[in-house]
Design a protein around this motif. Sequence first.
Motif, PDB file in Angstrom:
ATOM      1  N   VAL A 260     -20.993  89.504  79.762  1.00 38.62           N
ATOM      2  CA  VAL A 260     -19.772  90.315  79.661  1.00 38.62           C
ATOM      3  C   VAL A 260     -20.057  91.649  78.987  1.00 38.62           C
ATOM      4  O   VAL A 260     -19.556  92.707  79.408  1.00 38.62           O
ATOM      5  CB  VAL A 260     -18.677  89.518  78.927  1.00 38.62           C
ATOM      6  CG1 VAL A 260     -17.496  90.403  78.552  1.00 38.62           C
ATOM      7  CG2 VAL A 260     -18.209  88.355  79.798  1.00 38.62           C
ATOM      8  N   GLU A 261     -20.882  91.624  77.946  1.00 35.73           N
ATOM      9  CA  GLU A 261     -21.235  92.879  77.278  1.00 35.73           C
ATOM     10  C   GLU A 261     -22.044  93.779  78.199  1.00 35.73           C
ATOM     11  O   GLU A 261     -21.831  95.001  78.227  1.00 35.73           O
ATOM     12  CB  GLU A 261     -22.008  92.585  75.998  1.00 35.73           C
ATOM     13  CG  GLU A 261     -21.138  92.016  74.880  1.00 35.73           C
ATOM     14  CD  GLU A 261     -21.910  91.827  73.586  1.00 35.73           C
ATOM     15  OE1 GLU A 261     -23.133  91.601  73.655  1.00 35.73           O
ATOM     16  OE2 GLU A 261     -21.275  91.891  72.509  1.00 35.73           O
ATOM     17  N   ALA A 262     -22.964  93.210  78.954  1.00 35.27           N
ATOM     18  CA  ALA A 262     -23.781  94.013  79.867  1.00 35.27           C
ATOM     19  C   ALA A 262     -22.931  94.649  80.973  1.00 35.27           C
ATOM     20  O   ALA A 262     -23.306  95.695  81.519  1.00 35.27           O
ATOM     21  CB  ALA A 262     -24.880  93.154  80.487  1.00 35.27           C
ATOM     22  N   ALA A 263     -21.787  94.019  81.282  1.00 32.57           N
ATOM     23  CA  ALA A 263     -20.892  94.552  82.313  1.00 32.57           C
ATOM     24  C   ALA A 263     -19.916  95.582  81.765  1.00 32.57           C
ATOM     25  O   ALA A 263     -19.154  96.173  82.530  1.00 32.57           O
ATOM     26  CB  ALA A 263     -20.123  93.403  82.954  1.00 32.57           C
ATOM     27  N   GLY A 264     -19.918  95.803  80.440  1.00 35.01           N
ATOM     28  CA  GLY A 264     -19.117  96.880  79.877  1.00 35.01           C
ATOM     29  C   GLY A 264     -17.900  96.467  79.079  1.00 35.01           C
ATOM     30  O   GLY A 264     -17.081  97.325  78.715  1.00 35.01           O
ATOM     31  N   PHE A 265     -17.758  95.174  78.771  1.00 34.69           N
ATOM     32  CA  PHE A 265     -16.628  94.710  77.970  1.00 34.69           C
ATOM     33  C   PHE A 265     -17.097  94.383  76.549  1.00 34.69           C
ATOM     34  O   PHE A 265     -18.239  93.985  76.331  1.00 34.69           O
ATOM     35  CB  PHE A 265     -15.988  93.470  78.602  1.00 34.69           C
ATOM     36  CG  PHE A 265     -15.335  93.752  79.930  1.00 34.69           C
ATOM     37  CD1 PHE A 265     -14.007  94.139  79.992  1.00 34.69           C
ATOM     38  CD2 PHE A 265     -16.048  93.629  81.116  1.00 34.69           C
ATOM     39  CE1 PHE A 265     -13.394  94.415  81.205  1.00 34.69           C
ATOM     40  CE2 PHE A 265     -15.451  93.892  82.335  1.00 34.69           C
ATOM     41  CZ  PHE A 265     -14.127  94.285  82.381  1.00 34.69           C
ATOM     42  N   ARG A 266     -16.173  94.529  75.591  1.00 36.74           N
ATOM     43  CA  ARG A 266     -16.515  94.334  74.186  1.00 36.74           C
ATOM     44  C   ARG A 266     -15.439  93.520  73.474  1.00 36.74           C
ATOM     45  O   ARG A 266     -14.259  93.592  73.815  1.00 36.74           O
ATOM     46  CB  ARG A 266     -16.642  95.697  73.474  1.00 36.74           C
ATOM     47  CG  ARG A 266     -17.732  96.591  74.023  1.00 36.74           C
ATOM     48  CD  ARG A 266     -19.114  96.057  73.669  1.00 36.74           C
ATOM     49  NE  ARG A 266     -20.176  96.953  74.158  1.00 36.74           N
ATOM     50  CZ  ARG A 266     -20.762  96.824  75.339  1.00 36.74           C
ATOM     51  NH1 ARG A 266     -20.382  95.865  76.181  1.00 36.74           N
ATOM     52  NH2 ARG A 266     -21.730  97.646  75.706  1.00 36.74           N
ATOM     53  N   ARG A 267     -15.887  92.805  72.436  1.00 34.26           N
ATOM     54  CA  ARG A 267     -14.916  92.140  71.566  1.00 34.26           C
ATOM     55  C   ARG A 267     -14.124  93.184  70.811  1.00 34.26           C
ATOM     56  O   ARG A 267     -14.625  94.266  70.486  1.00 34.26           O
ATOM     57  CB  ARG A 267     -15.623  91.200  70.590  1.00 34.26           C
ATOM     58  CG  ARG A 267     -16.566  91.891  69.631  1.00 34.26           C
ATOM     59  CD  ARG A 267     -17.112  90.947  68.573  1.00 34.26           C
ATOM     60  NE  ARG A 267     -17.874  89.865  69.145  1.00 34.26           N
ATOM     61  CZ  ARG A 267     -19.175  89.914  69.415  1.00 34.26           C
ATOM     62  NH1 ARG A 267     -19.838  91.052  69.209  1.00 34.26           N
ATOM     63  NH2 ARG A 267     -19.809  88.884  69.901  1.00 34.26           N
ATOM     64  N   GLY A 268     -12.879  92.866  70.520  1.00 30.66           N
ATOM     65  CA  GLY A 268     -12.048  93.771  69.749  1.00 30.66           C
ATOM     66  C   GLY A 268     -12.004  93.371  68.285  1.00 30.66           C
ATOM     67  O   GLY A 268     -12.719  92.472  67.832  1.00 30.66           O
ATOM     68  N   ARG A 269     -11.145  94.041  67.546  1.00 28.31           N
ATOM     69  CA  ARG A 269     -10.995  93.720  66.127  1.00 28.31           C
ATOM     70  C   ARG A 269     -10.323  92.369  65.928  1.00 28.31           C
ATOM     71  O   ARG A 269     -10.515  91.711  64.907  1.00 28.31           O
ATOM     72  CB  ARG A 269     -10.186  94.814  65.438  1.00 28.31           C
ATOM     73  CG  ARG A 269     -10.896  96.169  65.389  1.00 28.31           C
ATOM     74  CD  ARG A 269     -10.043  97.207  64.678  1.00 28.31           C
ATOM     75  NE  ARG A 269     -10.722  98.504  64.604  1.00 28.31           N
ATOM     76  CZ  ARG A 269     -10.188  99.588  64.067  1.00 28.31           C
ATOM     77  NH1 ARG A 269      -8.955  99.540  63.558  1.00 28.31           N
ATOM     78  NH2 ARG A 269     -10.866 100.708  64.040  1.00 28.31           N
ATOM     79  N   ASP A 270      -9.488  91.995  66.904  1.00 31.19           N
ATOM     80  CA  ASP A 270      -8.782  90.722  66.826  1.00 31.19           C
ATOM     81  C   ASP A 270      -9.651  89.645  67.476  1.00 31.19           C
ATOM     82  O   ASP A 270      -9.882  89.672  68.688  1.00 31.19           O
ATOM     83  CB  ASP A 270      -7.443  90.828  67.558  1.00 31.19           C
ATOM     84  CG  ASP A 270      -6.623  89.548  67.493  1.00 31.19           C
ATOM     85  OD1 ASP A 270      -7.153  88.521  67.024  1.00 31.19           O
ATOM     86  OD2 ASP A 270      -5.453  89.577  67.916  1.00 31.19           O
ATOM     87  N   PRO A 271     -10.169  88.694  66.710  1.00 30.32           N
ATOM     88  CA  PRO A 271     -11.067  87.692  67.283  1.00 30.32           C
ATOM     89  C   PRO A 271     -10.383  86.746  68.252  1.00 30.32           C
ATOM     90  O   PRO A 271     -11.041  86.014  68.986  1.00 30.32           O
ATOM     91  CB  PRO A 271     -11.582  86.935  66.053  1.00 30.32           C
ATOM     92  CG  PRO A 271     -10.500  87.092  65.039  1.00 30.32           C
ATOM     93  CD  PRO A 271      -9.951  88.474  65.257  1.00 30.32           C
TER      94      PRO A 271
END
Length: 277
Positions: A260-271
Motif C-alpha cells: 500500500v505504501e509503495a502504491a502511494g497511500f500512507r497511514r494518517g495521524r488517526d491509527p
Amino acid sequence: MPSPEGLPPDNHVHTHWSWDTADSATMRRACERAVQLGLPAIAFTEHLDFTVWDPDDRATDEGLVERHASRHAEIDAAGYFAELEEVRDRFPELRILSGVETGEPHLFAASVAGYLRDAPVDRVLGSLHSLSRDGLLYGVGHLLWDDADGTMRRYLGELVDMIETSDVFQVLAHVDFPRRYWPGGTHRYVEKTFEEEYREVFRALASTGRALEVNTSSPLASVDQVRWFHEEGGDAVSFGSDAHQPGAVGQHFRLAVDIVEAAGFRRGRDPFDFWRR
C-alpha cells in the motif's frame, strides 16, 4: 495510540456468527490475537447474505429465485451483539467495531436496509461472491471453469454496477475474489490481462470516496493493482484479513502495508482511520 509496529486496523474479520465459520472462532480469541499483534482495532464483519429476500429487492425484479447449493444462514443479531459487548468490556485497549459483509448489496437493497434498520453497525463491507445464471445465484468459483476470462470480466463489470447502484457499504472488499478459485491455481491468474476492467471499477469507487480493501486472505494485490486505484483518484485503503479463524487475524499485514505504501497511500495521524493518499 498507534501500535509500535504501525499496523492498521483489521476491518474484515469473521466469527462463528458467520454461516461459513467454525464455532471455535470466537470474538474473544480473535481479540486476543489482535492484541498480541498490536492492532489498534478490529471489526467483526459477519456475512449478511440472503436466501429469501424482499419483494422490493432488485433480485426479485431480475427473476432470481434462489442461491445454488446454498448453505447461507441468517446472523443471530441478538447473540452477536451480546458477545460484542462482552469483548468490549474484556479488551478496553482495543477498539472493537460491529459490522457486516453484505453479499451482492445492489441486488438486496431492501433486505439489507431492513437488517441494518434493526441492527445498525459501525462498518459495512460490500462484496460480490456470486453471479446470476438461469434464475440462480452461483458462487463465482462454479462459473470460472466454463470461461475463466469471460467470467472475470463479467465479475468486474458487475462490481461497477454494484458500486454505482448501492451506497450502503463503506469498503469494497476483495476486488479480485474469483482469483482465489482460478482454474489450475492462483499462479495462473494474470492480473494485467484485466487492467482496464480493474480501472473501471476503481474509477467508479473513487468517484464515491469509498475505500478499497486490500484483502490478505486472497492472494495479495500487487503494487500495480493498488497503484491503479491511486491513479484513478482513489482516496482510501482499508486492510482486511478476511479471517475465518482467530489465528488469521492480521495475517500478512506487514507485507500488505509495504504494498500500500509503495502504491502511494500512507497511514494518517488517526491509527483507526483508513490509509489515505
